[in-house]
Design a protein around this motif. Structure first.
Motif, PDB file in Angstrom:
ATOM      1  N   VAL A   1       0.846  -1.208   0.000  1.00 30.95           N
ATOM      2  CA  VAL A   1       0.000   0.000   0.000  1.00 30.95           C
ATOM      3  C   VAL A   1       0.873   1.247   0.000  1.00 30.95           C
ATOM      4  O   VAL A   1       0.671   2.176  -0.796  1.00 30.95           O
ATOM      5  CB  VAL A   1      -0.947   0.004   1.221  1.00 30.95           C
ATOM      6  N   PHE A   2       1.872   1.272   0.900  1.00 37.79           N
ATOM      7  CA  PHE A   2       2.760   2.432   0.975  1.00 37.79           C
ATOM      8  C   PHE A   2       3.536   2.620  -0.325  1.00 37.79           C
ATOM      9  O   PHE A   2       3.617   3.732  -0.862  1.00 37.79           O
ATOM     10  CB  PHE A   2       3.750   2.244   2.140  1.00 37.79           C
ATOM     11  N   GLY A   3       4.124   1.532  -0.852  1.00 40.70           N
ATOM     12  CA  GLY A   3       4.906   1.625  -2.078  1.00 40.70           C
ATOM     13  C   GLY A   3       4.080   2.067  -3.269  1.00 40.70           C
ATOM     14  O   GLY A   3       4.554   2.851  -4.104  1.00 40.70           O
ATOM     15  N   PHE A   4       2.856   1.567  -3.342  1.00 40.66           N
ATOM     16  CA  PHE A   4       1.967   1.972  -4.432  1.00 40.66           C
ATOM     17  C   PHE A   4       1.661   3.470  -4.365  1.00 40.66           C
ATOM     18  O   PHE A   4       1.710   4.170  -5.378  1.00 40.66           O
ATOM     19  CB  PHE A   4       0.672   1.174  -4.376  1.00 40.66           C
ATOM     20  N   VAL A   5       1.358   3.955  -3.159  1.00 40.63           N
ATOM     21  CA  VAL A   5       1.049   5.384  -2.998  1.00 40.63           C
ATOM     22  C   VAL A   5       2.259   6.229  -3.366  1.00 40.63           C
ATOM     23  O   VAL A   5       2.145   7.230  -4.095  1.00 40.63           O
ATOM     24  CB  VAL A   5       0.604   5.672  -1.550  1.00 40.63           C
ATOM     25  N   MET A   6       3.443   5.850  -2.884  1.00 42.37           N
ATOM     26  CA  MET A   6       4.653   6.609  -3.179  1.00 42.37           C
ATOM     27  C   MET A   6       4.980   6.598  -4.668  1.00 42.37           C
ATOM     28  O   MET A   6       5.295   7.640  -5.263  1.00 42.37           O
ATOM     29  CB  MET A   6       5.827   6.027  -2.386  1.00 42.37           C
ATOM     30  N   ALA A   7       4.924   5.427  -5.284  1.00 38.16           N
ATOM     31  CA  ALA A   7       5.262   5.316  -6.705  1.00 38.16           C
ATOM     32  C   ALA A   7       4.280   6.088  -7.572  1.00 38.16           C
ATOM     33  O   ALA A   7       4.674   6.799  -8.508  1.00 38.16           O
ATOM     34  CB  ALA A   7       5.286   3.844  -7.113  1.00 38.16           C
TER      35      ALA A   7
ATOM     36  N   THR B   1       5.260  -3.374  -6.166  1.00 31.01           N
ATOM     37  CA  THR B   1       4.595  -2.077  -5.978  1.00 31.01           C
ATOM     38  C   THR B   1       4.704  -1.223  -7.236  1.00 31.01           C
ATOM     39  O   THR B   1       3.751  -0.530  -7.614  1.00 31.01           O
ATOM     40  CB  THR B   1       5.212  -1.321  -4.786  1.00 31.01           C
ATOM     41  N   ILE B   2       5.876  -1.269  -7.891  1.00 30.54           N
ATOM     42  CA  ILE B   2       6.049  -0.489  -9.124  1.00 30.54           C
ATOM     43  C   ILE B   2       5.174  -1.037 -10.234  1.00 30.54           C
ATOM     44  O   ILE B   2       4.537  -0.274 -10.983  1.00 30.54           O
ATOM     45  CB  ILE B   2       7.535  -0.483  -9.546  1.00 30.54           C
ATOM     46  N   ALA B   3       5.095  -2.369 -10.345  1.00 30.31           N
ATOM     47  CA  ALA B   3       4.234  -2.991 -11.360  1.00 30.31           C
ATOM     48  C   ALA B   3       2.782  -2.597 -11.140  1.00 30.31           C
ATOM     49  O   ALA B   3       2.050  -2.298 -12.097  1.00 30.31           O
ATOM     50  CB  ALA B   3       4.387  -4.508 -11.326  1.00 30.31           C
ATOM     51  N   LEU B   4       2.356  -2.575  -9.893  1.00 28.73           N
ATOM     52  CA  LEU B   4       0.980  -2.190  -9.573  1.00 28.73           C
ATOM     53  C   LEU B   4       0.719  -0.740  -9.963  1.00 28.73           C
ATOM     54  O   LEU B   4      -0.317  -0.409 -10.554  1.00 28.73           O
ATOM     55  CB  LEU B   4       0.730  -2.400  -8.079  1.00 28.73           C
ATOM     56  N   SER B   5       1.667   0.127  -9.645  1.00 31.79           N
ATOM     57  CA  SER B   5       1.515   1.544  -9.973  1.00 31.79           C
ATOM     58  C   SER B   5       1.499   1.766 -11.486  1.00 31.79           C
ATOM     59  O   SER B   5       0.679   2.529 -12.012  1.00 31.79           O
ATOM     60  CB  SER B   5       2.643   2.347  -9.338  1.00 31.79           C
ATOM     61  N   LEU B   6       2.413   1.111 -12.203  1.00 31.14           N
ATOM     62  CA  LEU B   6       2.456   1.246 -13.665  1.00 31.14           C
ATOM     63  C   LEU B   6       1.177   0.729 -14.301  1.00 31.14           C
ATOM     64  O   LEU B   6       0.673   1.312 -15.270  1.00 31.14           O
ATOM     65  CB  LEU B   6       3.667   0.493 -14.222  1.00 31.14           C
ATOM     66  N   SER B   7       0.646  -0.363 -13.763  1.00 30.35           N
ATOM     67  CA  SER B   7      -0.590  -0.932 -14.318  1.00 30.35           C
ATOM     68  C   SER B   7      -1.756   0.039 -14.158  1.00 30.35           C
ATOM     69  O   SER B   7      -2.540   0.263 -15.086  1.00 30.35           O
ATOM     70  CB  SER B   7      -0.911  -2.263 -13.627  1.00 30.35           C
ATOM     71  N   VAL B   8      -1.881   0.613 -12.979  1.00 34.10           N
ATOM     72  CA  VAL B   8      -2.975   1.556 -12.723  1.00 34.10           C
ATOM     73  C   VAL B   8      -2.874   2.775 -13.625  1.00 34.10           C
ATOM     74  O   VAL B   8      -3.888   3.320 -14.075  1.00 34.10           O
ATOM     75  CB  VAL B   8      -2.968   1.976 -11.236  1.00 34.10           C
TER      76      VAL B   8
ATOM     77  N   ALA C   1       9.382  -2.420 -19.054  1.00 34.15           N
ATOM     78  CA  ALA C   1       9.421  -1.703 -17.781  1.00 34.15           C
ATOM     79  C   ALA C   1       9.828  -2.626 -16.646  1.00 34.15           C
ATOM     80  O   ALA C   1      10.676  -2.292 -15.807  1.00 34.15           O
ATOM     81  CB  ALA C   1       8.059  -1.086 -17.492  1.00 34.15           C
ATOM     82  N   MET C   2       9.260  -3.840 -16.613  1.00 36.09           N
ATOM     83  CA  MET C   2       9.551  -4.773 -15.536  1.00 36.09           C
ATOM     84  C   MET C   2      10.985  -5.290 -15.604  1.00 36.09           C
ATOM     85  O   MET C   2      11.612  -5.555 -14.579  1.00 36.09           O
ATOM     86  CB  MET C   2       8.559  -5.929 -15.556  1.00 36.09           C
ATOM     87  N   MET C   3      11.515  -5.440 -16.821  1.00 32.93           N
ATOM     88  CA  MET C   3      12.909  -5.854 -16.958  1.00 32.93           C
ATOM     89  C   MET C   3      13.839  -4.817 -16.338  1.00 32.93           C
ATOM     90  O   MET C   3      14.789  -5.143 -15.627  1.00 32.93           O
ATOM     91  CB  MET C   3      13.253  -6.073 -18.440  1.00 32.93           C
ATOM     92  N   VAL C   4      13.553  -3.550 -16.621  1.00 34.67           N
ATOM     93  CA  VAL C   4      14.352  -2.464 -16.042  1.00 34.67           C
ATOM     94  C   VAL C   4      14.246  -2.483 -14.521  1.00 34.67           C
ATOM     95  O   VAL C   4      15.255  -2.361 -13.805  1.00 34.67           O
ATOM     96  CB  VAL C   4      13.896  -1.107 -16.604  1.00 34.67           C
ATOM     97  N   VAL C   5      13.033  -2.647 -14.014  1.00 31.80           N
ATOM     98  CA  VAL C   5      12.803  -2.644 -12.567  1.00 31.80           C
ATOM     99  C   VAL C   5      13.538  -3.805 -11.896  1.00 31.80           C
ATOM    100  O   VAL C   5      14.181  -3.640 -10.854  1.00 31.80           O
ATOM    101  CB  VAL C   5      11.293  -2.705 -12.262  1.00 31.80           C
ATOM    102  N   LEU C   6      13.452  -4.992 -12.475  1.00 32.39           N
ATOM    103  CA  LEU C   6      14.088  -6.169 -11.892  1.00 32.39           C
ATOM    104  C   LEU C   6      15.610  -6.049 -11.911  1.00 32.39           C
ATOM    105  O   LEU C   6      16.292  -6.402 -10.935  1.00 32.39           O
ATOM    106  CB  LEU C   6      13.650  -7.430 -12.632  1.00 32.39           C
ATOM    107  N   ILE C   7      16.163  -5.572 -13.026  1.00 34.27           N
ATOM    108  CA  ILE C   7      17.618  -5.371 -13.110  1.00 34.27           C
ATOM    109  C   ILE C   7      18.065  -4.355 -12.067  1.00 34.27           C
ATOM    110  O   ILE C   7      19.094  -4.523 -11.395  1.00 34.27           O
ATOM    111  CB  ILE C   7      18.026  -4.911 -14.525  1.00 34.27           C
TER     112      ILE C   7
END
Length: 372
Positions: A49-55, A94-101, A109-115
């Motif tokens: 929840v916190f990460g989603f709000v921040m992202a 959290t980043i995937a959730l934010s990007l999806s919304v 995007a997810m490859m960059v995030v995971l790396i």
């Protein structure tokens, strides 16, 4: 100006507030939540929840995501590997959730995030290898560098440091990272000092000043805790030094204390080597001691106390002036093996000590032992 206020103050404070809430939640309730799955489940919900709000806030306001690794880095240096790696895993979610919304999700995007997540973990691990730096210096270095180089634009690139946005965004992020570092490190230092004070107070409350053994208060609390443990066998050894008043009268009370301290040291050393975590040694009062053995048979305990008596008879006790002194003890032993509760077992062991003294001292009485 908006960047300075938001990236340099508001978002850092939001991260700090979450860190404090997480710390105090686990400090208050971690021992009460016995199931690991539930503990990490609560942490996952809070952090997602916190990460989603921040992202989402950062993405909508600045078109990039920042400060996403503040919580896992803090956990890495101050909360242990296990919990930190768990939060590192949650960051991409959290980043995937934010990007999806926000309609920006893609495999790229997810490859960059995971790396980026893997690189951040490796960076922290490498910093941890620098033994010349203390934990606060390692933390400060990690927070500042990672926060500056890991913001992800909505084009999923690390290009803030390569464009004219460097002066616009990197300076506020640096300021925010410094604020996080200063507040977190100050808080941790205060808590460490407080915990050290509490540990010292607890030690002094539960240990005898002269012998450094656990005292009668600790004994009483321990017995209360184990009273209802019917599936555990406890063997109680009671020891009372013989004619210790005569030693005090002969050498003086200061020398008597010296000899008492020396005896206690030998007693604890012998039993802790023999049984390790299965034993607790208490100064019951005056020249009387109590040894509690967990899941040790009555016969084994009886043989061990005789081994200690033999060792004691060969030891040289001398005063600080070099005068020789002889120390003997009377002992009694009983256990809960026959469905006798711990309180009755203590009384039986104490009665056995009285019997040993009545029979001439310097002996160990075990009414229920079946040793030939």
């Amino acid at each position: 100006m908006n960047e300075i206020v938001t990236l340099g103050l508001i978002m850092p404070i939001m991260n700090i507030c979450f860190l404090f809430c997480k710390f105090h939640f686990f400090r208050l309730y971690e021992n009460e939540i016995r199931q690991q799955f539930l503990k990490y489940g609560v942490l996952a919900v809070f952090f997602l929840v916190f990460g989603f709000v921040m992202a989402t806030f950062s993405l909508n306001y600045f078109q990039f995501i920042s400060f996403q690794y503040t919580v896992p880095i803090t956990a890495f240096f101050f909360d242990g590997r296990k919990r930190s790696y768990f939060t590192f895993i949650l960051v991409p979610l959290t980043i995937a959730l934010s990007l999806s919304v926000n309609g920006l999700f893609s495999l790229k995007a997810m490859m960059v995030v995971l790396i980026e997540a893997v690189g951040t973990i490796l960076f922290c691990e490498l910093i941890q290898l620098l033994n010349k730096l203390d934990v606060f210096a390692k933390y400060a270095t990690s927070i500042i560098i990672i926060n500056i180089i890991t913001p992800i634009e909505n084009q999923y690139k690390w290009n803030l440091v390569l464009t004219d946005q460097l002066s616009t965004f990197s300076l506020p992020i640096l300021i925010g990272s410094i604020i996080i570092t200063v507040l977190v490190c100050s808080y941790v230092k205060v808590m460490q000092k407080r915990e050290a004070t509490m540990e010292k107070l607890e030690y002094e409350t539960n240990h005898d000043n002269l012998t450094a053994l656990l005292n009668y208060r600790a004994f009483s609390n321990y017995i209360i805790r184990i009273t209802n443990q019917t599936k555990v066998n406890y063997t109680i050894l009671m020891i009372d030094l013989d004619n210790f008043k005569r030693i005090n009268d002969q050498f003086g009370h200061l020398e008597g204390n010296h000899l008492l301290k020396s005896f206690a040291k030998k007693l604890r050393h012998f039993f802790e080597i023999k049984y390790q975590e299965k034993v607790k040694v208490f100064r019951f009062g005056g020249e009387e001691f109590c040894i509690v053995l967990k899941n040790v048979s009555l016969e084994d305990g009886y043989e061990t106390i005789w081994e200690f008596e033999e060792l004691l008879s060969k030891a040289d006790y001398s005063t600080t002036d070099g005068e020789q002194a002889t120390i003997t003890f009377s002992g009694g032993i009983a256990n809960t093996d026959k469905k006798i509760n711990i309180h009755e077992t203590i009384r039986n062991a104490d009665a056995a000590v009285y019997m040993a003294k009545s029979n001439g001292r310097a002996q160990i009485v075990c009414p229920d032992c079946s040793i030939d």
